[in-house]
Scaffold this active site. Structure first.
Site, PDB file in Angstrom:
ATOM      1  CB  CYS A 124      -3.902  -1.392   4.895  1.00 47.94           C
ATOM      2  SG  CYS A 124      -2.785  -1.407   6.328  1.00 47.94           S
TER       3      CYS A 124
ATOM      4  CD  GLU B 100      -2.118   1.268   3.039  1.00 50.18           C
ATOM      5  OE1 GLU B 100      -3.054   2.040   3.280  1.00 50.18           O
ATOM      6  OE2 GLU B 100      -1.617   0.519   3.896  1.00 50.18           O
TER       7      GLU B 100
ATOM      8  CE  LYS C 213      -6.809   1.990   4.325  1.00 50.36           C
ATOM      9  NZ  LYS C 213      -5.516   2.328   4.995  1.00 50.36           N
TER      10      LYS C 213
END
Length: 271
Positions: free
Chosen positions: A147, A40, A110
């Site tokens: 994540c 990431e 995200k």
């Protein structure tokens, strides 16, 4: 599907990080990978002064993605990697790109931001309100997560409902008490409860744990790295996925659906 998960320690210089991604992409191609999952946010990493990601963020047609796209021209491998992308509110998006044969074949911004354990990702990153993203790689559907997303089982379930048999999870998992345990437990839980593969890449280095791994649909770790730069390999067999779903039919036995509506965020500072 042949999967490689790769990790390295990102630096503040995007050119150094591009070179690392290019080297791991070339290694994955030589090894016959269909899918390469890299960490990431590797456009630039700042251990301190993390607001600087606003300054160095690049659009998807910027030099980092453009040059990495060029690296994949003529290649079989699909590369999934995270960058920071400018938004129109002064912050940035934490964005995954999926690249194959010179093309951008997928983009995921995200949704769940790391406002936890004393950190506040939302100070510099804008959360997305977009639907989950599934791409096709070598005839298999792959869902994209980033994540902290792994702590939210609803997103994984929505991706599997959209057909994903593999979840690609780039991450920069921050060190801390019990955090390595959390990382492996959460990845294993997402694999087991959805009878799917999870290919998780964790950035290594002074701030983050590394420990990239691939977990199969019955929760077995098939491969892992520790805290060093490199690739780890696994074969995601669709026949095994089908067999796991017959043996452990949790998807067929469930009684509740996941609502894809996005919950509005609480005001900043309210938790």
């Amino acid at each position: 599907m042949r999967i490689a998960v790769g990790q390295f320690a990102a630096s503040p210089d995007w050119k150094d990080n591009l070179a690392a991604c290019q080297e791991l992409t070339a290694e994955a191609e030589r090894g016959g990978a269909d899918l390469l999952v890299l960490p990431e946010g590797v456009l630039a990493r700042f251990t301190e002064d993390r607001h600087r990601i606003r300054e160095v963020a690049q659009p998807l047609d910027g030099p980092f993605v453009s040059e990495l796209r060029a690296t994949t021209v003529g290649s079989h491998v699909t590369v999934v990697v995270g960058i920071h992308e400018p938004s129109d509110d002064g912050r940035v998006f934490n964005t995954l790109v999926a690249l194959r044969d010179g093309e951008l074949v997928g983009r995921y911004r995200k949704i769940h931001l790391y406002d936890a354990f004393g950190d506040q990702e939302s100070a510099n990153v804008r959360p997305a309100d977009e639907p989950p993203v599934v791409i096709e790689v070598a005839g298999t559907k792959v869902g994209l997560m980033t994540c902290y997303d792994v702590r939210f089982p609803e997103l994984a379930r929505l991706l599997v409902d959209a057909g994903a048999e593999v979840l690609a999870l780039p991450a920069a998992w921050v060190r801390g008490p019990a955090k390595e345990r959390h990382w492996e437990v959460m990845i294993t839980a997402r694999a087991l409860e959805n009878t799917c593969w999870v290919a998780a890449s964790g950035e290594c280095g002074p701030r983050n744990i590394g420990n990239s791994l691939v977990v199969d649909p019955l929760g077995t770790v098939r491969t892992r790295l520790a805290a060093v730069r490199g690739l780890a390999w696994a074969e995601a067999d669709p026949d095994m996925t089908s067999a796991a779903r017959r043996t452990l039919p949790v998807l067929a036995n469930r009684r509740f659906a996941v609502d894809p509506a996005v919950i509005p965020l609480a005001p900043s500072g309210a938790h």
